[in-house]
Each structure stands twice: as structure tokens, then as C-alpha cells.
Design an enzyme around this catalytic site. Structure first.
Site, PDB file in Angstrom:
ATOM      1  N   ASP A  35       0.566  -1.650   0.006  1.00 57.74           N
ATOM      2  CA  ASP A  35       0.242  -0.171   0.099  1.00 57.74           C
ATOM      3  C   ASP A  35       0.885   1.015   0.054  1.00 57.74           C
ATOM      4  OD1 ASP A  35      -3.377   0.419   1.015  1.00 57.74           O
ATOM      5  OD2 ASP A  35      -1.981   2.362   1.280  1.00 57.74           O
ATOM      6  N   HIS A 103      -9.664  -5.866  -2.909  1.00 61.50           N
ATOM      7  CA  HIS A 103      -9.022  -5.945  -2.580  1.00 61.50           C
ATOM      8  C   HIS A 103      -8.522  -5.802  -1.436  1.00 61.50           C
ATOM      9  CE1 HIS A 103     -10.054  -1.736  -2.048  1.00 61.50           C
ATOM     10  NE2 HIS A 103      -9.149  -1.130  -1.940  1.00 61.50           N
TER      11      HIS A 103
HETATM   12  P1  AMP Z   1      -9.181   1.188   0.121  1.00 60.81           P
HETATM   13  O1  AMP Z   1      -9.797   2.505   0.997  1.00 60.81           O
HETATM   14  O2  AMP Z   1     -10.371   0.196   0.948  1.00 60.81           O
HETATM   15  O3  AMP Z   1     -10.013   1.919  -1.673  1.00 60.81           O
HETATM   16  O4  AMP Z   1      -8.679   1.174   0.124  1.00 60.81           O
HETATM   17  C1  AMP Z   1      -7.510   1.732  -1.025  1.00 60.81           C
HETATM   18  C2  AMP Z   1      -6.073   1.771  -0.607  1.00 60.81           C
HETATM   19  O5  AMP Z   1      -5.007   1.922  -1.969  1.00 60.81           O
HETATM   20  C3  AMP Z   1      -5.609   3.348   0.206  1.00 60.81           C
HETATM   21  O6  AMP Z   1      -5.367   2.740   1.204  1.00 60.81           O
HETATM   22  C4  AMP Z   1      -4.390   3.230  -0.790  1.00 60.81           C
HETATM   23  O7  AMP Z   1      -3.237   3.456   0.440  1.00 60.81           O
HETATM   24  C5  AMP Z   1      -3.895   2.391  -1.718  1.00 60.81           C
HETATM   25  N1  AMP Z   1      -3.387   2.519  -2.491  1.00 60.81           N
HETATM   26  C6  AMP Z   1      -4.378   4.360  -3.311  1.00 60.81           C
HETATM   27  N2  AMP Z   1      -3.515   4.431  -4.418  1.00 60.81           N
HETATM   28  C7  AMP Z   1      -2.118   2.948  -4.429  1.00 60.81           C
HETATM   29  C8  AMP Z   1      -1.320   3.196  -5.681  1.00 60.81           C
HETATM   30  N3  AMP Z   1      -1.059   3.875  -6.516  1.00 60.81           N
HETATM   31  N4  AMP Z   1      -0.479   2.425  -4.948  1.00 60.81           N
HETATM   32  C9  AMP Z   1      -1.152   1.245  -4.099  1.00 60.81           C
HETATM   33  N5  AMP Z   1      -1.360   1.190  -2.905  1.00 60.81           N
HETATM   34  C10 AMP Z   1      -2.302   1.944  -3.731  1.00 60.81           C
END
Ligand code: AMP
Length: 115
Positions: A35, A103
């Protein structure tokens, strides 16, 4: 499937290699990457290569892929930590879901607090 599938979906782009990510696990059906804003020493997202909007949709249409995600979460938590982890699926904006490609958040590497 949702309207964010494909060119508009961030995690589809990571799966396709179009957006860089720190990949820590791969299988024919899923990938795991760190993440970008970790909430624990180990904070990995495990996603199916196929686009499904959330875990509810995934469970309904491809439960075998949901089992693959759990298997990969276990492998990653064992490789990067001690095999003890918290797995979270956010479903819907009220639950905090911001990326609408299912995810699993896998949190590990420390004593996690209670809810
Ligand atoms: P959610 O809020 O459950 O939809 O989780 C989305 C997650 O994606 C969050 O914890 C973000 O920090 C993570 N995230 C967003 N963009 C990226 C990225 N480019 N690479 C890795 N993680 C990401």
C-alpha cells in the site's frame, strides 16, 4: 464488474504494469503489492487480476478467486512477517472503499490494536 473497469481502474492499471507498484507476490490469478500509504509495518493489498468491484461481487461471481486472495494473503504475511495478520475488505464508500477493484488489505508486522 463496474464502470471503473479497464482504462479508468487504478488497480487494473497496476495489474497491467501501466502504473508502478512494489509487487511482493504474484500468481496466475492475483497480485500483491505494498500500500502506498501503509497503516502497519507490513501493509499489502491483494487483488485479483480480473476486475470485480468489491468482495461481495467477487464472492457472488468467482468464489474461487476469493479463495486465491486468501491464499496469497497468507503467503505474503508469512514471507514478510510471522504469518499473523489482519485482513480487511472495505465494501462501499461508507466503509472507506476508495478504489473499486476488490482488494484485501493485509496488515501485519506489529501488535495491532483492537477495533
Ligand atoms: P480502500 O480505501 O479500501 O479502497 O483502499 C485503497 C488503498 O489503496 C488505500 O489504502 C490507498 O493507500 C491505496 N493506494 C492508492 N493508490 C495506490 C497506489 N498507486 N499504489 C498502492 N496503493 C495505493
Amino acid at each position: 464488474m463496474t464502470s471503473t473497469e479497464g482504462s479508468d481502474c487504478l488497480f487494473c492499471k497496476i495489474v497491467a504494469g501501466e502504473v508502478p507498484a512494489d509487487i511482493v507476490g504474484e500468481s496466475p490469478s492475483a497480485i500483491a503489492f505494498r500500500d502506498i500509504a501503509p497503516k502497519a509495518p507490513v501493509h499489502v493489498l491483494v487483488v485479483p487480476r480480473e476486475h470485480h468491484g468489491d468482495v461481495s461481487a467477487l464472492a457472488a461471481s468467482a468464489p474461487n478467486l476469493l479463495a486465491d486472495l486468501v491464499e496469497m494473503a497468507d503467503e505474503v504475511a508469512t514471507d514478510l512477517s510471522d504469518g499473523q495478520y489482519r485482513m480487511i475488505f472495505n465494501v462501499g464508500p461508507k466503509a472507506g472503499q476508495t478504489v473499486f477493484h476488490v482488494h484485501a488489505h493485509v496488515l501485519s508486522g506489529t501488535q495491532l490494536g483492537g477495533f
